[in-house]
Motif scaffolding. Structure first.
Motif, short mmCIF file in Angstrom:
data_model
loop_
_atom_site.label_atom_id
_atom_site.label_comp_id
_atom_site.label_asym_id
_atom_site.label_seq_id
_atom_site.Cartn_x
_atom_site.Cartn_y
_atom_site.Cartn_z
N ALA A 270 -7.10 11.69 3.99
CA ALA A 270 -6.38 12.66 3.15
C ALA A 270 -7.27 13.80 3.24
O ALA A 270 -8.61 13.83 3.08
CB ALA A 270 -6.37 12.14 1.94
N GLY B 78 -10.11 14.00 -0.72
CA GLY B 78 -9.00 13.50 -0.34
C GLY B 78 -9.01 12.00 -0.59
O GLY B 78 -7.97 11.31 -1.23
N ASP C 72 -8.94 11.53 -4.31
CA ASP C 72 -7.42 11.28 -4.86
C ASP C 72 -6.57 10.20 -4.59
O ASP C 72 -5.65 10.03 -5.35
CB ASP C 72 -6.95 12.61 -4.05
CG ASP C 72 -7.40 13.92 -4.55
OD1 ASP C 72 -8.13 13.98 -5.44
OD2 ASP C 72 -7.21 15.02 -3.91
N LYS C 73 -6.95 9.50 -3.52
CA LYS C 73 -6.21 8.01 -2.98
C LYS C 73 -6.76 6.90 -3.70
O LYS C 73 -6.10 5.93 -3.25
CB LYS C 73 -6.01 8.28 -1.60
CG LYS C 73 -5.35 9.54 -0.80
CD LYS C 73 -4.03 9.56 -1.52
CE LYS C 73 -3.38 10.75 -1.02
NZ LYS C 73 -2.23 11.34 -1.36
N TYR D 91 -4.11 4.86 -5.46
CA TYR D 91 -3.22 4.26 -4.35
C TYR D 91 -3.71 2.97 -3.79
O TYR D 91 -2.93 1.75 -3.48
CB TYR D 91 -2.87 5.55 -2.98
CG TYR D 91 -2.32 4.86 -1.67
CD1 TYR D 91 -1.01 4.72 -1.61
CD2 TYR D 91 -3.01 4.16 -0.75
CE1 TYR D 91 -0.38 4.39 -0.69
CE2 TYR D 91 -2.64 3.81 0.37
CZ TYR D 91 -1.25 3.79 0.52
OH TYR D 91 -0.54 3.39 1.57
N GLN E 105 -6.49 1.61 7.82
CA GLN E 105 -5.56 2.63 7.26
C GLN E 105 -4.45 2.81 8.06
O GLN E 105 -4.63 2.99 9.22
CB GLN E 105 -6.16 3.99 6.87
CG GLN E 105 -6.71 4.64 8.37
CD GLN E 105 -7.62 5.82 7.81
OE1 GLN E 105 -8.18 6.03 6.65
NE2 GLN E 105 -7.22 7.05 8.59
N TRP F 225 1.47 10.86 4.34
CA TRP F 225 1.50 10.68 2.67
C TRP F 225 2.89 10.97 1.97
O TRP F 225 3.53 10.29 1.27
CB TRP F 225 0.33 11.31 1.54
CG TRP F 225 -0.96 10.87 2.16
CD1 TRP F 225 -1.88 11.26 2.93
CD2 TRP F 225 -1.53 9.78 1.91
NE1 TRP F 225 -2.85 10.68 3.16
CE2 TRP F 225 -2.79 9.26 2.48
CE3 TRP F 225 -0.95 8.44 0.96
CZ2 TRP F 225 -3.57 8.50 2.04
CZ3 TRP F 225 -1.76 7.51 0.84
CH2 TRP F 225 -3.06 7.20 1.36
N ALA G 251 3.90 7.16 2.69
CA ALA G 251 3.86 6.50 1.82
C ALA G 251 4.95 6.63 0.57
O ALA G 251 5.42 5.91 0.28
CB ALA G 251 2.44 6.64 1.24
#
Ligand code: BGC
Length: 555
Positions: free
Chosen positions: A11, A23, A26-27, A30, A391, A432, A460
């Motif tokens: 990300a 990034g 931020d995830k 998730y 990932q 994403w 996602a």
């Protein structure tokens, strides 16, 4: 369950086309919602990126394109707050040609202590213009590069991988001490474990004996065979025991467990098991699953041989379906040949791990591949022991097979003169959200590798509310795995109520896993109820290439 983050492609918070630590921060939600317990972060260190960060110039910092040490600290804290443990890559076999110790070695000249940190040797031939021996590099071409100093060509240095990645000399105590500091640096910052890159290749046999010629390259064989002079040398044991003592020192001081995971291709399996003997490393990747064909007999033999071998040393078996070095699982399983046959003795004797795209020349049926990949994910997550997810597997991403050569960056593509396509196709930045590039990877910067149009439906965001999506399947399976008393560690028992092309095992209490790889639908065991299915049942029966998790009727 450990989720692998390849930072360049995960990300891109600062919208420069390259993924970054912010990034990753931020995830974190998730990842928590996905249901993972731990993350493994591929190298995030300062690097010229000659091998995607596996060429390190400073083991105790973060590459500027990824962020700062403060970002890394924030990531570790944020992961811990969400109950996720953090493993990072340790790259001890080689550094970068830009590492200050290697620059110093080049400047210091033959015979100096600086050169003793690496493998420098005189060339052969009357003028030393031929390499010290016949070794080939794992990325293609010779494993030796000649130094050109101010007064012309002189010694050669060893690189198992690219010339930009000189190998450290692990019989030199100064190298051991340097890495002790690195290990402590990250453990002190709260990192929970290290994935040890090329863990079986650190020590090279004295005198650098030649290896047999590889007919494909005309150079000495680089990939593993028992007795190879750079794989699985006896000195590794002392290094591993020493690292283990460092790690265990944290638990002794009540600072939490620190673990080591080996990346090693040592064979036979009994030899690999020595790496996880008491007092050595905690676990080692099991690449057998990654290479095993999608066939019931092979899968069962592969599972059995790994469970039995690991039980002899009391270490948990890990399960790996994909990573940043191999063709994505959806695409592999969509090929006419899905991998190697396995018996209880392992894969065929001629099998060699290479950085080659063994699968690429064959046509792909991604729909079939995705169906099988979903079934394989439920199989993997039902087995005893830690599972690794690379990932994008949770999104069912295929390999991007049609990347233009001009976009490729993997040194194995260039070193092999384009004979193999290399590993870029599994490293394309994640989708994403949104329906056009960069699909929420960044805001509008084009990512470092181009993303294909199919990313629009696989993002996602596109999958999160869809009951049939691969993301929903992973979330559901991981939620069950996280709470079901039969899953995680423990044992399995094969049920023999089905014909050979169906895998069926139970785990106590009350859990069953059925994988139908036969050409016809099969019935559920009597009284069983479906908890998770990789594809819808048809008339109450389990169709081909489908896995179901079951609650079994109690007797
Ligand atoms: C890593 C690769 C890397 C190589 C050299 C591996 O095994 O997983 O991505 O190219 O080591 O560091």
């Amino acid at each position: 369950m450990v989720y692998q983050i390849y930072p360049r492609s995960f990300a891109d918070a600062n919208n420069d086309g390259i993924g970054d630590v912010r990034g990753m921060i931020d995830k974190l939600d998730y990842l928590k919602d996905l249901g993972v317990n731990a993350v493994w972060v591929s190298p995030w260190y300062p690097s010229p990126m000659a091998d995607g960060g596996y060429d390190v110039t400073d083991y105790c910092d973060i590459d500027a394109s990824f962020g700062t040490l403060a970002d890394a600290d924030e990531f570790v804290v944020g992961a811990h707050e969400r109950g996720l443990r953090v493993l990072i890559d340790l790259v001890p076999n080689h550094s970068s040609e830009a590492h200050p110790a290697f620059r110093a070695a080049l400047g210091a000249g033959p015979g100096s202590p600086e050169r003793e940190m690496f493998h420098f040797a005189d060339g052969t031939g009357s003028d030393g213009s031929r390499p010290p021996n016949n070794w080939g590099s794992l990325f293609g071409g010779p494993a030796w590069e000649r130094v050109v100093g101010p007064s012309g060509p002189e010694q050669w240095y060893l690189h198992m991988f690219a010339p930009e990645q000189p190998d450290w000399n692990w019989v030199n105590p100064a190298v051991v001490a340097l890495f002790d500091d690195v290990i402590r640096f990250w453990f002190d910052r709260g990192v929970d474990g290290l994935r040890v890159d090329v863990a079986d290749g650190l020590v090279k046999a004295t005198g650098y004996p030649d290896t047999p010629i590889d007919p494909d390259t005309g150079l000495g064989i680089a990939s593993f065979y028992p007795g190879h002079p750079w794989w699985n040398q006896p000195e590794l044991e002392a290094i591993q025991r020493h690292w283990r003592e460092i790690g265990d020192g944290y638990a002794d001081r009540h600072l939490g467990e620190r673990i080591f995971v080996c990346e090693a291709n040592t064979k036979p399996l009994d030899a690999l098991m020595r790496f996880v003997d008491a007092g050595r490393m905690h676990t080692t990747f099991n690449f057998d699953m990654l290479w095993c064909e999608w066939e019931a007999g092979s899968l069962r033999a592969m599972i059995d041989r790994n469970l039995v071998s690991h039980a002899t040393v009391g270490a948990p078996t890990t399960w790996v379906l994909g990573n940043h070095d191999c063709t994505r699982v959806v695409t592999r399983y969509g090929k006419p040949e899905t991998g190697r046959p396995f018996t209880l003795d392992g894969p065929p004797a001629e099998w060699q791990y290479r950085f080659a795209d063994y699968f690429t020349p064959m046509p792909t049926d991604n729909e079939l591949g995705r169906r099988r990949a979903r079934a394989a994910a439920l199989l993997e997550l039902a087995l005893p022991g830690p599972a690794y997810i690379y990932q994008g597997e949770e999104l069912g991403l295929p390999e991007v097979e049609d990347l233009p050569d001009a976009a490729r960056q993997d040194p194995s593509f260039f070193r092999a003169g384009g004979r193999t396509k290399g590993r870029d196709g599994c490293r394309v930045p994640l989708p994403w959200s949104a329906t056009t590039p960069p699909y929420g990877f960044g805001t509008d910067a084009q990512p470092w590798l181009p993303q294909p149009p199919v990313w629009a439906e696989l993002s996602a965001a596109a999958q999160v509310g869809d009951a049939d999506s691969t993301l929903t399947l992973y979330r559901r399976a991981l939620a069950v795995r996280g709470t079901h008393p039969a899953l995680g560690d423990g044992a399995l028992a094969w049920g023999d109520t089905y014909p050979g092309k169906v895998l069926y095992f139970t785990r106590e209490p009350g859990f069953g896993c059925l994988v139908n790889i036969s050409g016809a639908p099969v019935d559920l065991p009597s009284g069983a109820e479906v908890v998770v299915a990789s594809a819808p049942l048809v008339d109450g029966r389990v169709p081909t290439d489908t896995t179901v998790w079951l609650t079994l009727a109690s007797d």
